[in-house]
Design a protein around this motif. Structure first.
Motif, short mmCIF file in Angstrom:
data_model
loop_
_atom_site.label_atom_id
_atom_site.label_comp_id
_atom_site.label_asym_id
_atom_site.label_seq_id
_atom_site.Cartn_x
_atom_site.Cartn_y
_atom_site.Cartn_z
N ILE A 4 0.81 -1.17 0.03
CA ILE A 4 -0.08 0.00 0.04
C ILE A 4 0.90 1.12 0.17
CG2 ILE A 4 -1.86 -1.11 1.31
CD1 ILE A 4 -1.07 0.48 3.71
N GLU A 5 0.22 2.13 -0.65
CA GLU A 5 0.98 3.52 -0.50
C GLU A 5 0.27 4.22 0.55
OE1 GLU A 5 2.34 5.51 -3.88
OE2 GLU A 5 2.66 3.53 -5.11
N VAL A 6 0.70 4.70 1.67
CA VAL A 6 -0.13 5.55 2.63
C VAL A 6 0.01 7.17 2.24
CG1 VAL A 6 -0.17 6.17 4.91
CG2 VAL A 6 0.57 3.83 4.24
#
Length: 85
Positions: A4-6
């Motif tokens: 995931i890319e926060v």
């Protein structure tokens, strides 16, 4: 594999914020974390019942299976499934 890319971290107010627009919550707690108000308990319970994911980061880390006493005290009447270890 998944990743995931926060986009960033946002503070929320469990008592007042609309959690229906949130999918995942990361909550850092320790023995000094205050007990949730009844309104916050109801909002969090609704979040969990509608498919929200709650990840709790506890300090100190529990050494035995099950919920540490301070977690149960903080959550009040919120019913959570068996935590992942």
């Amino acid at each position: 594999r998944t990743s995931i890319e926060v986009a960033g971290v946002a503070a929320i107010d469990l008592e007042k914020d609309d959690l229906s627009v949130i999918q995942k919550l990361l909550w850092q707690i320790n023995a000094q974390t205050p007990v949730l108000s009844k309104a916050a308990q109801q909002n969090l319970q609704r979040f969990l019942k509608t498919g929200g994911l709650l990840v709790i980061d506890m300090e100190p880390v529990p050494t035995r299976a099950g919920q540490p006493p301070h977690l149960r005290r903080i959550l009040g009447d919120v019913q959570i499934d068996q935590p992942l270890q």
